[in-house]
Scaffold this motif. Structure first.
Motif, PDB file in Angstrom:
ATOM      1  N   ILE A   1      53.556  -5.579 -63.319  1.00 54.44           N
ATOM      2  CA  ILE A   1      54.195  -6.398 -62.280  1.00 54.44           C
ATOM      3  C   ILE A   1      53.436  -6.353 -60.963  1.00 54.44           C
ATOM      4  O   ILE A   1      53.905  -6.878 -59.953  1.00 54.44           O
ATOM      5  N   ASP A   2      52.241  -5.727 -60.950  1.00 58.70           N
ATOM      6  CA  ASP A   2      51.443  -5.702 -59.726  1.00 58.70           C
ATOM      7  C   ASP A   2      51.102  -7.123 -59.279  1.00 58.70           C
ATOM      8  O   ASP A   2      50.689  -7.946 -60.101  1.00 58.70           O
ATOM      9  N   PRO A   3      51.235  -7.422 -57.996  1.00 64.54           N
ATOM     10  CA  PRO A   3      50.921  -8.771 -57.517  1.00 64.54           C
ATOM     11  C   PRO A   3      49.427  -9.068 -57.472  1.00 64.54           C
ATOM     12  O   PRO A   3      49.031 -10.229 -57.412  1.00 64.54           O
ATOM     13  N   VAL A   4      48.576  -8.054 -57.478  1.00 62.33           N
ATOM     14  CA  VAL A   4      47.125  -8.236 -57.415  1.00 62.33           C
ATOM     15  C   VAL A   4      46.486  -7.603 -58.643  1.00 62.33           C
ATOM     16  O   VAL A   4      46.810  -6.467 -59.003  1.00 62.33           O
ATOM     17  N   ASP A   5      45.611  -8.338 -59.297  1.00 63.37           N
ATOM     18  CA  ASP A   5      44.824  -7.803 -60.394  1.00 63.37           C
ATOM     19  C   ASP A   5      43.688  -6.992 -59.770  1.00 63.37           C
ATOM     20  O   ASP A   5      42.685  -7.550 -59.313  1.00 63.37           O
ATOM     21  N   VAL A   6      43.842  -5.678 -59.724  1.00 63.28           N
ATOM     22  CA  VAL A   6      42.889  -4.856 -58.989  1.00 63.28           C
ATOM     23  C   VAL A   6      41.496  -4.873 -59.607  1.00 63.28           C
ATOM     24  O   VAL A   6      40.488  -4.783 -58.899  1.00 63.28           O
ATOM     25  N   ARG A   7      41.413  -4.987 -60.915  1.00 64.87           N
ATOM     26  CA  ARG A   7      40.101  -5.043 -61.566  1.00 64.87           C
ATOM     27  C   ARG A   7      39.349  -6.308 -61.141  1.00 64.87           C
ATOM     28  O   ARG A   7      38.185  -6.249 -60.743  1.00 64.87           O
ATOM     29  N   ARG A   8      40.002  -7.439 -61.242  1.00 62.15           N
ATOM     30  CA  ARG A   8      39.343  -8.699 -60.897  1.00 62.15           C
ATOM     31  C   ARG A   8      39.055  -8.781 -59.402  1.00 62.15           C
ATOM     32  O   ARG A   8      37.986  -9.247 -58.990  1.00 62.15           O
ATOM     33  N   SER A   9      39.982  -8.315 -58.595  1.00 66.56           N
ATOM     34  CA  SER A   9      39.802  -8.364 -57.146  1.00 66.56           C
ATOM     35  C   SER A   9      38.616  -7.514 -56.711  1.00 66.56           C
ATOM     36  O   SER A   9      37.778  -7.945 -55.911  1.00 66.56           O
ATOM     37  N   TYR A  10      38.518  -6.291 -57.245  1.00 66.52           N
ATOM     38  CA  TYR A  10      37.405  -5.421 -56.876  1.00 66.52           C
ATOM     39  C   TYR A  10      36.082  -5.963 -57.408  1.00 66.52           C
ATOM     40  O   TYR A  10      35.053  -5.890 -56.736  1.00 66.52           O
ATOM     41  N   ARG A  11      36.101  -6.524 -58.614  1.00 69.57           N
ATOM     42  CA  ARG A  11      34.881  -7.090 -59.173  1.00 69.57           C
ATOM     43  C   ARG A  11      34.367  -8.241 -58.301  1.00 69.57           C
ATOM     44  O   ARG A  11      33.147  -8.396 -58.119  1.00 69.57           O
ATOM     45  N   PHE A  12      35.281  -9.021 -57.751  1.00 68.71           N
ATOM     46  CA  PHE A  12      34.909 -10.100 -56.827  1.00 68.71           C
ATOM     47  C   PHE A  12      34.206  -9.526 -55.608  1.00 68.71           C
ATOM     48  O   PHE A  12      33.168 -10.022 -55.170  1.00 68.71           O
ATOM     49  N   GLU A  13      34.754  -8.439 -55.062  1.00 67.37           N
ATOM     50  CA  GLU A  13      34.118  -7.788 -53.915  1.00 67.37           C
ATOM     51  C   GLU A  13      32.716  -7.292 -54.258  1.00 67.37           C
ATOM     52  O   GLU A  13      31.788  -7.392 -53.450  1.00 67.37           O
ATOM     53  N   GLN A  14      32.548  -6.758 -55.456  1.00 70.74           N
ATOM     54  CA  GLN A  14      31.261  -6.206 -55.840  1.00 70.74           C
ATOM     55  C   GLN A  14      30.160  -7.268 -55.850  1.00 70.74           C
ATOM     56  O   GLN A  14      28.992  -6.966 -55.614  1.00 70.74           O
ATOM     57  N   GLY A  15      30.546  -8.507 -56.115  1.00 73.81           N
ATOM     58  CA  GLY A  15      29.562  -9.579 -56.077  1.00 73.81           C
ATOM     59  C   GLY A  15      28.925  -9.717 -54.710  1.00 73.81           C
ATOM     60  O   GLY A  15      27.717  -9.984 -54.591  1.00 73.81           O
ATOM     61  N   PHE A  16      29.698  -9.511 -53.660  1.00 73.90           N
ATOM     62  CA  PHE A  16      29.168  -9.596 -52.301  1.00 73.90           C
ATOM     63  C   PHE A  16      28.333  -8.363 -51.953  1.00 73.90           C
ATOM     64  O   PHE A  16      27.388  -8.454 -51.165  1.00 73.90           O
ATOM     65  N   THR A  17      28.679  -7.215 -52.536  1.00 75.38           N
ATOM     66  CA  THR A  17      27.843  -6.036 -52.363  1.00 75.38           C
ATOM     67  C   THR A  17      26.453  -6.292 -52.927  1.00 75.38           C
ATOM     68  O   THR A  17      25.430  -5.969 -52.298  1.00 75.38           O
ATOM     69  N   PHE A  18      26.402  -6.901 -54.103  1.00 74.40           N
ATOM     70  CA  PHE A  18      25.112  -7.199 -54.720  1.00 74.40           C
ATOM     71  C   PHE A  18      24.356  -8.253 -53.920  1.00 74.40           C
ATOM     72  O   PHE A  18      23.133  -8.172 -53.747  1.00 74.40           O
ATOM     73  N   GLU A  19      25.086  -9.251 -53.407  1.00 75.95           N
ATOM     74  CA  GLU A  19      24.442 -10.282 -52.580  1.00 75.95           C
ATOM     75  C   GLU A  19      23.820  -9.661 -51.332  1.00 75.95           C
ATOM     76  O   GLU A  19      22.703 -10.022 -50.932  1.00 75.95           O
ATOM     77  N   ALA A  20      24.519  -8.733 -50.714  1.00 75.40           N
ATOM     78  CA  ALA A  20      23.974  -8.058 -49.536  1.00 75.40           C
ATOM     79  C   ALA A  20      22.715  -7.290 -49.888  1.00 75.40           C
ATOM     80  O   ALA A  20      21.778  -7.198 -49.088  1.00 75.40           O
ATOM     81  N   SER A  21      22.671  -6.766 -51.104  1.00 74.65           N
ATOM     82  CA  SER A  21      21.497  -6.010 -51.527  1.00 74.65           C
ATOM     83  C   SER A  21      20.293  -6.916 -51.758  1.00 74.65           C
ATOM     84  O   SER A  21      19.206  -6.660 -51.235  1.00 74.65           O
ATOM     85  N   VAL A  22      20.480  -7.983 -52.530  1.00 71.29           N
ATOM     86  CA  VAL A  22      19.338  -8.838 -52.863  1.00 71.29           C
ATOM     87  C   VAL A  22      18.850  -9.624 -51.653  1.00 71.29           C
ATOM     88  O   VAL A  22      17.688 -10.036 -51.599  1.00 71.29           O
ATOM     89  N   SER A  23      19.709  -9.835 -50.666  1.00 67.82           N
ATOM     90  CA  SER A  23      19.298 -10.565 -49.467  1.00 67.82           C
ATOM     91  C   SER A  23      18.522  -9.687 -48.487  1.00 67.82           C
ATOM     92  O   SER A  23      17.900 -10.185 -47.557  1.00 67.82           O
ATOM     93  N   GLY A  24      18.591  -8.372 -48.679  1.00 67.34           N
ATOM     94  CA  GLY A  24      17.878  -7.450 -47.816  1.00 67.34           C
ATOM     95  C   GLY A  24      18.708  -6.847 -46.701  1.00 67.34           C
ATOM     96  O   GLY A  24      18.294  -5.863 -46.083  1.00 67.34           O
ATOM     97  N   VAL A  25      19.879  -7.407 -46.434  1.00 62.96           N
ATOM     98  CA  VAL A  25      20.680  -6.896 -45.324  1.00 62.96           C
ATOM     99  C   VAL A  25      21.188  -5.491 -45.621  1.00 62.96           C
ATOM    100  O   VAL A  25      21.290  -4.644 -44.722  1.00 62.96           O
ATOM    101  N   ALA A  26      21.494  -5.188 -46.885  1.00 57.37           N
ATOM    102  CA  ALA A  26      21.988  -3.853 -47.235  1.00 57.37           C
ATOM    103  C   ALA A  26      20.935  -2.793 -46.947  1.00 57.37           C
ATOM    104  O   ALA A  26      21.224  -1.740 -46.367  1.00 57.37           O
TER     105      ALA A  26
END
Length: 258
Positions: free
Chosen positions: A218-243
């Protein structure tokens, strides 16, 4: 050093720890976990939850702080392979806590940062020492992520303020928000966590597992999918050089991890 688990001797054991497994993390000096550490933690939590003699898991840590997140030095040394590895490892560890077949009580002392937020944000209950602090210094470490889990600890606008500033919240502040069950002196932390775990473990083992599944359902947020979405931006920050730009600055400051 590493991840260890203590199990109840038998389901019929008369000890105070009947039905409780304690998973303990110990990666000196600050519990900043390497890639293998995250996977080891995931395996330990899942194994404890599968044990038919266990009805509650206590997640604890040795040392002055509960968790300092990922090992930044490993990422700096190994580059993209370590980044991919730690992304997968964190994902598995956070999911293992959330999906553990029985309730997980997190016993938090000192600092709980970065990946530590992912762990406790997915735990069922948090007991904290008086000196515990919680936060996501990700933007200061060239990373993103775990806002999904911080949002389970504090209201939305506070989550955003903490995330954007990299500030921390105290155990007392989280207790006021209802996300920390009890705040106790550090030397009473494990006993307080075990006391609560014993109350949970006194329930019928089959029923407590059904309850865990029902509450997750009954959780209102799918924590697996939500966190995986965030991880995409972590990877983007890495490949762009800003990380790397931010992380290299952090490394020059001589800090250990984040």
């Amino acid at each position: 050093m590493g991840v260890s688990t203590s199990f109840p001797e038998t389901p019929e054991s008369p000890s105070p720890d009947k039905g409780i497994a304690v998973v303990t993390v110990d990666f000196p000096p600050v519990n900043a976990l390497p890639v293998d550490g995250w996977f080891a933690l995931a395996d330990a939590v899942r194994a404890a939850g599968r044990d038919p003699g266990v009805r509650c898991v206590v997640l604890a840590a040795e040392g002055r702080g509960f968790n300092a997140g990922v090992d930044i030095k490993e990422i700096q040394a190994r580059g993209q392979s370590a980044l991919v590895g730690v992304n997968r490892g964190c994902f598995e560890a956070f999911a293992a806590v959330y999906e553990c077949e029985v309730p997980v009580v997190a016993a938090v002392q000192g600092f709980c940062l970065g990946g530590g937020i992912g762990l406790v944000g997915n735990a069922d209950v948090i007991v904290a020492s008086e000196d515990a602090t919680f936060g996501l210094p990700e933007l200061d470490r060239g990373a993103l992520g775990a806002a999904t889990h911080l949002a389970r600890l504090v209201p939305q606008h506070l989550m955003r303020a903490l995330y954007y500033t990299s500030r921390t919240a105290t155990a007392d502040e989280l207790h006021a928000h209802g996300s920390v069950w009890r705040v106790v002196p550090r030397d009473e932390l494990l006993s307080a966590a075990l006391e609560l775990a014993a109350e949970i473990a006194a329930k019928d083992g089959e029923l407590i597992r059904l309850a865990k599944s029902a509450i997750n359902g009954i959780d209102p947020v799918d924590v697996r999918r939500s966190y995986r979405f965030e991880q995409g931006f972590t990877f983007e920050a890495s490949v762009s050089g800003v990380a790397d730009r931010v992380r290299d600055t952090f490394g020059k400051e001589g800090a250990e991890s984040g």
